[in-house]
Structure formats: structure tokens, C-alpha cells
Design a protein around this motif. Structure first.
Motif, mmCIF file in Angstrom:
data_model
loop_
_atom_site.group_PDB
_atom_site.id
_atom_site.type_symbol
_atom_site.label_atom_id
_atom_site.label_comp_id
_atom_site.label_asym_id
_atom_site.label_seq_id
_atom_site.Cartn_x
_atom_site.Cartn_y
_atom_site.Cartn_z
ATOM 1 N N TRP A 122 -2.489 -16.956 -17.350
ATOM 2 C CA TRP A 122 -3.826 -15.558 -16.637
ATOM 3 C C TRP A 122 -2.773 -15.169 -15.426
ATOM 4 C CZ3 TRP A 122 -7.692 -12.420 -16.413
ATOM 5 C CH2 TRP A 122 -8.551 -12.510 -15.247
ATOM 6 N N ARG A 123 -2.031 -15.445 -14.640
ATOM 7 C CA ARG A 123 -1.431 -15.352 -13.457
ATOM 8 C C ARG A 123 -0.129 -14.429 -13.339
ATOM 9 N NH1 ARG A 123 -1.392 -20.471 -9.335
ATOM 10 N NH2 ARG A 123 -2.865 -21.343 -8.829
ATOM 11 N N VAL A 124 0.493 -14.859 -14.901
ATOM 12 C CA VAL A 124 1.503 -13.866 -15.623
ATOM 13 C C VAL A 124 0.920 -12.599 -15.908
ATOM 14 C CG1 VAL A 124 2.524 -13.313 -16.953
ATOM 15 C CG2 VAL A 124 3.617 -15.423 -15.693
ATOM 16 N N TYR A 125 -0.234 -13.007 -16.378
ATOM 17 C CA TYR A 125 -1.307 -11.403 -16.683
ATOM 18 C C TYR A 125 -1.582 -10.856 -15.656
ATOM 19 C CZ TYR A 125 -4.807 -8.564 -19.196
ATOM 20 O OH TYR A 125 -5.812 -7.757 -19.239
ATOM 21 N N ALA A 126 -2.520 -11.552 -14.795
ATOM 22 C CA ALA A 126 -2.472 -10.827 -13.806
ATOM 23 C C ALA A 126 -1.635 -9.772 -12.904
ATOM 24 C CB ALA A 126 -3.697 -11.692 -13.123
ATOM 25 N N ALA A 127 -0.217 -10.856 -12.372
ATOM 26 C CA ALA A 127 0.462 -10.571 -11.222
ATOM 27 C C ALA A 127 2.175 -9.521 -12.751
ATOM 28 C CB ALA A 127 1.246 -11.171 -11.244
ATOM 29 N N VAL A 128 1.816 -9.569 -13.518
ATOM 30 C CA VAL A 128 3.103 -8.396 -13.778
ATOM 31 C C VAL A 128 2.657 -7.998 -15.070
ATOM 32 C CG1 VAL A 128 5.136 -8.872 -15.656
ATOM 33 C CG2 VAL A 128 4.538 -10.732 -13.830
ATOM 34 N N PRO A 157 -0.932 -4.736 -13.110
ATOM 35 C CA PRO A 157 0.214 -3.917 -12.159
ATOM 36 C C PRO A 157 0.515 -2.305 -13.236
ATOM 37 C CG PRO A 157 0.005 -5.540 -11.425
ATOM 38 C CD PRO A 157 -0.071 -5.992 -12.809
ATOM 39 N N PRO A 158 1.365 -2.843 -13.649
ATOM 40 C CA PRO A 158 2.088 -1.460 -13.922
ATOM 41 C C PRO A 158 1.188 -0.582 -15.441
ATOM 42 C CG PRO A 158 3.052 -3.260 -15.211
ATOM 43 C CD PRO A 158 1.933 -4.456 -14.777
ATOM 44 N N PHE A 159 0.230 -1.280 -15.848
ATOM 45 C CA PHE A 159 -1.180 -0.457 -16.710
ATOM 46 C C PHE A 159 -1.889 0.141 -15.761
ATOM 47 C CE2 PHE A 159 -5.316 0.360 -18.460
ATOM 48 C CZ PHE A 159 -4.955 1.002 -19.420
#
Length: 308
Positions: free
Chosen positions: A219-225, A228-230
Motif C-alpha cells: 500500500w505504501r509503495v502504491y501510494a508513494a510511487v 503521484p506520477p499518474f
């Protein structure tokens, strides 16, 4: 559980966290892939409107509706031109994207237990506060009740005033951290002490410790990585393309992408919450099955472990 007529086995695939975790991974892969494809298309389709000439429309003079209609009617010519001068992104984009997310998740997964143990707290070995060895014997007894081959490593956080505990680490290398308030509760409220300890041991017996930290890391990687680019892509499209000639035709596509992906992100969050919450419910079920009595401990109804 009334009457003992039916009992949910929290270790079963359909009842426990494994199926929920699988759904979470599937949603994460699908959603992050969709996000990347939108970004990759924006970065690789550099030909712009030139291929509309191959479809028989002039983007400089024809109305936007006529351009879009020509693209649809002459889609073979338009597709051939686009494939040559503005080809779709390579499949290696997705492979590299998945590899990046997997690497970030693995790094965070390995770092989380150490961070959990050292985040400004001073934890001490159980022997430092268990002078008479009574807590250690209780841990060994309840570990046998939970079906564990050997008792887990136990540490104490003396500064934590709450009468709770937490398990961290990975399956096979789990550590139970008893809060200082729970150590005190061993003498003032032994029923609660056993219930709280059985709850944490249930997490180890159910083998959900690894799934828990993988869920948090994903979840944290999804939210942080991934997210944001999308979001930057969406902001860029709206800020730079709003004055373009064909924006009236492209706007629904961009809006749909944002809405659909936003809905998928909500589903990811709900799946993540379901994994984390269900593990607490099934740990409670196991603790009660092993003899914990949430009604027997004072105020247990408000602080039963799964309700924290």
C-alpha cells in the motif's frame, strides 16, 4: 459461536487473509498498470495530430468532431500511420514498472520490522522485567495451546502505558512486544493478559504476520510511487491540452481515465483495509477458541484485541 455448532477456521483459504491478500495484489497490479499505460501513451505517442492526414482530415481546418469521425471511419490508415510514427509503448514498460514496484515493496517489507522495533522506543528483553520467570512460563504455556512449535521471541516496551501488545517481523521470525501496561495487567487483570497474549500468538499461528507487512508495504509503495506520477499526468493533460483544438474530444478520455483509476484506487484501499481488519477478527476467533474469555476480563468489551 453459540452452541459450538459451527466454527470458522481462520486458517482456511476462504476464511482467512490469503484470498483477500490475493485480491489486493491483483487490484494493485491492475491499477498500477493502467496508470503506467496512460503515462506511457502520453510519452511515446509524439506524432500528435499528423496521422489524422492519413485518415483524410486536416487538423488545422476541420472541426474537432470531423477529425474524430474521420479517425473512426479511416481507422486502418490512421492505425497504420500511428503504428509507424507513434507506436504504442513497448511491453517492457510494464515489465520494468512491475520490477520497480516489486523492488520497492521488497525493500520496505524488509525494513518495516526493524523500523517497528526501533522507532524511538526502548524495548528490552522479557528477562529484564520477568525476574521470576512467570511471564515466560505463561508465554510457553499459551504458545503450546496455540500449537506453536516453540515460543516466539518476546520483548517489552516499558514506556507503553496501554495494556496491549503487538507482533512484528515475519512468519517464522516473529517477535511479540508486550506493552508496559500489559505487564502490569498480568497481576491486576490476568484474564485480559491471557486474552491479549493469545490474540498475538494467534497471528503467528495463523501465519498472517508476513501477509500483514507485505500488505502495508504494498500500500505504501502504491501510494508513494505509483499514484503521484499518474496525478501529475492528469494535471499536465488538463493544464497543457485545455487550449488544444481537439481538447473537446480528448477531454472525456482523460476524465474517464482519472475517474476509473480513482475508483480502482478506492477499491485497492478497501481491499487493503479488509486484509488488515480480517486478520484481527480471525485472531480474536482463535484466541476465544483457545480459552480466552473477552467477557471475563474487566472492560474487555471495549478493548478486546481485535477492536484496537
Amino acid at each position: 459461536m453459540a452452541g459450538g455448532s459451527s466454527r470458522v477456521d481462520e486458517r482456511a483459504l476462504g476464511a482467512g487473509t490469503t484470498a483477500r491478500f490475493t485480491l489486493l495484489v491483483a487490484l494493485l497490479v491492475a491499477t498500477s498498470s493502467v496508470m503506467l499505460l496512460y503515462i506511457a501513451l502520453a510519452l511515446t505517442a509524439t506524432d500528435g495530430l499528423s496521422c489524422t492526414l492519413a485518415a483524410g482530415a486536416d487538423p488545422g481546418t476541420d472541426p474537432a468532431a470531423n477529425v474524430m469521425a474521420r479517425r473512426s471511419l479511416q481507422w486502418e490508415a490512421y492505425a497504420a500511420c500511428s503504428e509507424r510514427y507513434a507506436p504504442p509503448p513497448s511491453g517492457w514498460w510494464l515489465v520494468g514498472w512491475w520490477a520497480l514496484l516489486a523492488a520497492c515493496t521488497a525493500a520496505l517489507f524488509w525494513a518495516l520490522p526493524a523500523w517497528k522495533a526501533r522507532r524511538g522506543r526502548v524495548v528490552v528483553p522479557l528477562a529484564a522485567v520477568d525476574r521470576d520467570g512467570e511471564i515466560g512460563r505463561t508465554v510457553a504455556e499459551l504458545s503450546a495451546t496455540a500449537g506453536l512449535a516453540r515460543p516466539p521471541r518476546v520483548v517489552v516496551d516499558p514506556a507503553a502505558a496501554s495494556a496491549g501488545a503487538v507482533v512484528f517481523g515475519r512468519t517464522g521470525r516473529a517477535t511479540v512486544c508486550l506493552h508496559g501496561g500489559l505487564v502490569v495487567a498480568r497481576t491486576t487483570d490476568p484474564g485480559w493478559f491471557r486474552a491479549a497474549l493469545l490474540h498475538e500468538l494467534a497471528h503467528i499461528a495463523n501465519r498472517d504476520v508476513t501477509i500483514t507487512y507485505l500488505t502495508v508495504a504494498l500500500w505504501r509503495v502504491y501510494a508513494a510511487v505509483a499514484v503521484p506520477p499518474f496525478l501529475l499526468w492528469g494535471a499536465w493533460r488538463f493544464s497543457t491540452a485545455s487550449g488544444a483544438r481537439l481538447w473537446s474530444a480528448d477531454a472525456p478520455i482523460v476524465t474517464r481515465g482519472l475517474l476509473v483509476t480513482g475508483l480502482l484506487a478506492v477499491l485497492v484501499y478497501l481491499a487493503r483495509s479488509d486484509v488488515l481488519r480480517s486478520r484481527e477478527v480471525y485472531a480474536d476467533l482463535a484466541a476465544v477458541r483457545w480459552g480466552a474469555d473477552p467477557e471475563g476480563a474487566s472492560t474487555a468489551g471495549s478493548r478486546w484485541p481485535g477492536r484496537r
